[in-house]
Design a protein around this motif. Structure first.
Motif, short mmCIF file in Angstrom:
data_model
loop_
_atom_site.label_atom_id
_atom_site.label_comp_id
_atom_site.label_asym_id
_atom_site.label_seq_id
_atom_site.Cartn_x
_atom_site.Cartn_y
_atom_site.Cartn_z
N VAL A 82 0.84 -1.20 0.00
CA VAL A 82 0.00 0.00 0.00
C VAL A 82 0.87 1.25 0.00
O VAL A 82 0.64 2.19 -0.76
CB VAL A 82 -0.94 0.00 1.23
N ARG A 83 1.89 1.26 0.83
CA ARG A 83 2.79 2.42 0.90
C ARG A 83 3.52 2.63 -0.42
O ARG A 83 3.64 3.76 -0.91
CB ARG A 83 3.79 2.23 2.03
N ALA A 84 3.99 1.54 -1.01
CA ALA A 84 4.74 1.64 -2.27
C ALA A 84 3.85 2.16 -3.40
O ALA A 84 4.25 3.05 -4.16
CB ALA A 84 5.33 0.28 -2.63
N LEU A 85 2.62 1.62 -3.51
CA LEU A 85 1.72 2.04 -4.57
C LEU A 85 1.26 3.49 -4.38
O LEU A 85 0.90 4.16 -5.35
CB LEU A 85 0.50 1.12 -4.63
N SER A 86 1.29 3.94 -3.15
CA SER A 86 0.86 5.32 -2.85
C SER A 86 2.02 6.32 -2.99
O SER A 86 1.82 7.52 -2.77
CB SER A 86 0.29 5.40 -1.43
#
Length: 515
Positions: A82-86
């Motif tokens: 989630v952090r990477a995609l955001s």
């Protein structure tokens, strides 16, 4: 932490057992609430929709499911998808140390084996962790030598780990009866630049990573959860303004930054090296510095002294009159109180518990005195309480539109009677409890001749304090109006409904509602 908690003991339970217990409670409430073995793949946001986030998940059989929701919480670990995609940056440093952690049934001649956790000094391995855990297991931890770790740690085996553990405990003996689990890992001391980015919220290791030296991994994640859950539920339901979610970001990110600075010191000291910032003399004892850091940070470490600055939810009374010395933004102290007619006390934190859904307004009404054998508030104090009671029942009171956001708890100093109205002259506001010893009044810094109003947030943090007067109760109303959506909460409407629909799910092209 003597005097700050009713649980004066240390208990170590491994995370998998804690997770099993939490899973069991959740599934009792809703058997479909937890769905495991599902991989998060991607998400997109469409702000024109009632449920703006569409998350794509991969099920066990490989099918893709599309879940529509209002917010996406990334609690998916240090390598958060989630952090990477955001595209949320995750700055920090990688510690040079490599750590061993293992759980096993062992035999040893250590003088303390099944008591509280201890640190064992080792010339070769620095400070060695020895913690008795559940089911007869012991957790052992130490820094692994670089030459044994190699380039990527792939050559480390269970035999290597057990042999190094034996060396680390010398001159005491160590025999392995059963090795349950072991790991060797490097440390990344990192904090995400944002804990909230639009519809995406980060929590736990997805938001911050550190060593296990201060035993803060699960603790910090739980603090994230208790800080976020009621805020997010309230915003989703329309109770609170969306700015409340920004308070989660600012409060928990600052706390994580503090933890990282603490962790840098602890990780270095456990490895046997005193950080340069201490300016220690050449012959300094590293363990003295380690114990000093642990002692100074004990309150923060166990969670009893986690605190937050003034913000939308933590406000200081604007007037000059100080009715309570309790600190806004800090944990509300616990105390032993007696319900009317009860022979045994209950904890204040039990009385204010509401499944994490409501603020609690503590009404410290003052001290009762015996009049004709009956405990009674002094006339002037009883008149003030009756005035408050009348205001709360009036049409102008904030209680008319915000009643489900909070609950009252009236606390009277002294011993009481079965019928509380006899002691205070009117029906009490909310639950009634007696402070026999003055413990609660002392901890909250309330003078018994004056009383006070103290607001506790759903997570137990003191949000506001005001005098026991009309100006005080009106100030409490203004405090709530700063973050509660007006006229959106009907009196008697459910504030938290387990099993309510969270969105829509499509699997294989078919639409179905989740509960």
């Amino acid at each position: 932490m003597n005097g700050k908690t009713f649980f004066e003991f240390c208990m170590s339970v491994r995370q998998r057992h804690v997770e099993d217990a939490v899973h069991g409670v959740i599934t009792e409430l809703d058997e479909n609430a937890v769905r495991s073995s599902i991989k998060f793949v991607d998400y997109k946001v469409d702000e024109t929709s009632d449920h703006p986030v569409t998350a794509t998940l991969q099920l066990k059989d490989g099918q893709l499911a599309h879940v529509r929701c209002k917010y996406l919480v990334g609690a998916d670990g240090g390598r958060s998808t989630v952090r990477a995609l955001s595209s949320i940056p995750f700055p920090g440093v990688s510690s040079p140390h490599k750590w061993v952690r293992l759980d096993a049934i062992v035999k040893s001649d250590l003088p303390v084996q099944r008591g509280p956790g201890v640190g064992v000094e080792s010339d070769a391995h620095g400070n060695v962790l020895w913690v008795p855990t559940d089911n007869g297991r012991t957790r052992i931890g130490f820094v692994l030598k670089d030459e044994l770790y190699g380039v990527d740690g792939s050559s480390v085996t269970a035999e290597t780990v057990m042999e190094e553990a034996r060396k680390a405990l010398l001159p005491n003996s160590l025999e392995f009866v059963q090795l349950d689990w072991w790991t060797v890992y490097a440390i990344g001391q990192r904090v995400a630049e944002q804990f909230r980015k639009g519809r995406v919220i980060l929590a736990g290791d997805a938001a911050h990573t550190h060593s296990s030296g201060a035993a803060q991994g699960m603790n910090t994640g739980i603090h994230d959860a208790t800080n976020l859950a009621w805020k997010l539920a309230g915003v989703v339901k329309g109770w609170y303004k969306e700015e409340v979610l920004d308070v989660y970001d600012s409060e928990r990110r600052a706390s994580a930054q503090h933890l990282i600075e603490l962790d840098k010191d602890v990780a270095s000291l456990i490895s046997g090296k005193i950080p340069e910032r201490f300016n220690a003399p050449p012959d300094a004892d590293v363990n003295e510095y380690l114990y000093g850091v642990f002692e100074a940070s004990a309150g923060f470490g166990v969670g009893l002294e986690v605190s937050y600055p003034e913000n939308l939810l933590n406000k200081t009374y604007p007037g000059d009159e100080l009715s309570s010395t309790v600190q806004v933004g800090h944990r509300g102290p616990d105390a032993a109180l007696f319900r009317p007619g009860a022979r045994f006390p209950r904890r204040l934190q039990e009385l204010v518990a509401s499944s994490g859904r409501r603020f609690s307004i503590l009404v410290f009404a003052g001290e009762v005195h015996s009049v004709d054998g009956f405990p009674t508030l002094p006339e002037a104090r009883a008149a003030k309480y009756a005035e408050l009671r009348q205001y709360v029942d009036s049409a102008e009171s904030f209680a008319r539109t915000l009643a489900d956001v909070f609950q009252f708890v009236t606390v009277v100093r002294g011993e009481g009677v079965m019928q509380p109205a006899e002691a205070i002259g009117v029906p009490p506001l909310g639950k009634m409890a007696y402070d026999h010893t003055g413990d609660a009044y002392d901890k909250y810094g309330v003078r018994t001749g004056e009383g006070a109003l103290v607001v506790l947030r759903p997570d137990g943090i003191v949000g506001f304090a005001a005098p026991l007067a009309l100006d005080g109760i009106r100030a409490v109303g203004l405090y709530f109006e700063g973050f509660v959506e007006p006229r959106t909460i009907r009196q008697g409407a459910p504030l938290w409904k387990v099993g309510s629909a969270v969105g829509e799910v499509s699997v294989g092209g078919q639409e179905e509602h989740t509960v």
